[in-house]
Structures are given as C-alpha cells and as structure tokens.
Scaffold this motif. Structure first.
Motif, PDB file in Angstrom:
ATOM      1  N   UNK A  41       5.056  -1.407 -14.552  1.00 22.06           N
ATOM      2  CA  UNK A  41       5.761  -2.561 -13.974  1.00 22.06           C
ATOM      3  C   UNK A  41       5.428  -2.679 -12.494  1.00 22.06           C
ATOM      4  N   UNK A  42       5.391  -1.556 -11.800  1.00 18.10           N
ATOM      5  CA  UNK A  42       5.031  -1.579 -10.374  1.00 18.10           C
ATOM      6  C   UNK A  42       3.610  -2.099 -10.184  1.00 18.10           C
ATOM      7  N   UNK A  43       2.695  -1.638 -11.028  1.00 23.82           N
ATOM      8  CA  UNK A  43       1.301  -2.089 -10.936  1.00 23.82           C
ATOM      9  C   UNK A  43       1.219  -3.590 -11.193  1.00 23.82           C
ATOM     10  N   UNK A  44       1.955  -4.077 -12.179  1.00 27.32           N
ATOM     11  CA  UNK A  44       1.952  -5.507 -12.500  1.00 27.32           C
ATOM     12  C   UNK A  44       2.450  -6.327 -11.303  1.00 27.32           C
ATOM     13  N   UNK A  45       3.506  -5.887 -10.666  1.00 33.21           N
ATOM     14  CA  UNK A  45       4.023  -6.603  -9.500  1.00 33.21           C
ATOM     15  C   UNK A  45       3.011  -6.606  -8.356  1.00 33.21           C
ATOM     16  N   UNK A  46       2.341  -5.499  -8.170  1.00 33.93           N
ATOM     17  CA  UNK A  46       1.344  -5.409  -7.096  1.00 33.93           C
ATOM     18  C   UNK A  46       0.169  -6.330  -7.394  1.00 33.93           C
ATOM     19  N   UNK A  47      -0.269  -6.358  -8.652  1.00 30.32           N
ATOM     20  CA  UNK A  47      -1.367  -7.246  -9.034  1.00 30.32           C
ATOM     21  C   UNK A  47      -0.967  -8.705  -8.838  1.00 30.32           C
ATOM     22  N   UNK A  48       0.257  -9.046  -9.193  1.00 36.41           N
ATOM     23  CA  UNK A  48       0.729 -10.423  -8.995  1.00 36.41           C
ATOM     24  C   UNK A  48       0.746 -10.784  -7.512  1.00 36.41           C
ATOM     25  N   UNK A  89       0.835  -1.199   0.000  1.00 34.52           N
ATOM     26  CA  UNK A  89       0.000   0.000   0.000  1.00 34.52           C
ATOM     27  C   UNK A  89       0.873   1.254   0.000  1.00 34.52           C
ATOM     28  N   UNK A  90       1.950   1.238   0.782  1.00 39.56           N
ATOM     29  CA  UNK A  90       2.872   2.376   0.806  1.00 39.56           C
ATOM     30  C   UNK A  90       3.520   2.556  -0.565  1.00 39.56           C
ATOM     31  N   UNK A  91       3.924   1.439  -1.200  1.00 37.95           N
ATOM     32  CA  UNK A  91       4.528   1.510  -2.531  1.00 37.95           C
ATOM     33  C   UNK A  91       3.539   2.108  -3.533  1.00 37.95           C
ATOM     34  N   UNK A  92       2.270   1.709  -3.455  1.00 35.59           N
ATOM     35  CA  UNK A  92       1.253   2.251  -4.364  1.00 35.59           C
ATOM     36  C   UNK A  92       1.132   3.759  -4.188  1.00 35.59           C
ATOM     37  N   UNK A  93       1.056   4.200  -2.954  1.00 37.51           N
ATOM     38  CA  UNK A  93       0.882   5.628  -2.685  1.00 37.51           C
ATOM     39  C   UNK A  93       2.099   6.424  -3.161  1.00 37.51           C
ATOM     40  N   UNK A  94       3.293   5.942  -2.834  1.00 43.05           N
ATOM     41  CA  UNK A  94       4.513   6.650  -3.238  1.00 43.05           C
ATOM     42  C   UNK A  94       4.643   6.665  -4.760  1.00 43.05           C
TER      43      UNK A  94
END
Length: 98
Positions: free
Chosen positions: A50-57, A18-23
């Motif tokens: 790429x960040x979104x893909x990792x979060x979805x995975x 969640x912190x990674x998403x916000x940042x």
C-alpha cells in the motif's frame, strides 16, 4: 539506469516520500528478520505494498503536472507570439489607412 535518471525520478517524489521509502524498507526488513515467514509477515507485506502504491501514485502525479506545465507554457508562448503578430498587423493597417 544511470545516476542522472534516478535523480530526475526522485525529484518528483520529494524528501518526505524518500524518507518514507527508507523507513518502510527498514521496518519491512526488520519484520522479515524478527517474524520469519508467517501470517504476520503477509500483513506486513500488504502494508508495504500500500505504501509503494501511494508513492507510485505521487510520482505519476508529479510527472503529469510537469507535462501539463510544459503544455501550458507552450500555449502561453504561442499566445504572446500571436498577440505580437496581431499588433503588427493592426499598426500596418493604421499606417495604410491614414
């Protein structure tokens, strides 16, 4: 979507994600404002995706683990039930054999 559904979905992500998403969203917004629509923005967009893909995975992995855990719990419950039935049958056999 209601708030309860969102909270249940965020449960699989964890506080770090969640912190990674916000940042990431904040940095992406700053990049749009400071760089405008240029080639560099396309690079920023690629990194964001790429960040979104990792979060979805990570989310899908958490959901899959939850489903596997439910199935394992069901199997263990059924095994205990079968063991109890087998013990009852064995005690009936022993009583009738004596």
């Amino acid at each position: 979507m209601n708030a309860r559904t969102i909270i249940e979905q965020l449960r699989f992500l964890g506080p770090g994600s969640i912190i990674v998403i916000i940042v990431t969203m904040a940095l992406f917004s700053v990049a749009i404002v400071t760089k405008g629509f240029t080639y560099d923005l396309l690079l920023e967009t690629a990194i964001f995706l790429v960040s979104v893909k990792l979060i979805i995975m990570t989310y899908r992995n958490g959901v899959g683990v939850g489903e596997i855990q439910k199935r394992l719990d069901m199997i263990l419950t059924e095994e205990k039930h079968l063991e109890a039935m087998l013990a009852a049958l064995q005690s009936v056999r022993e009583e009738s054999g004596q």
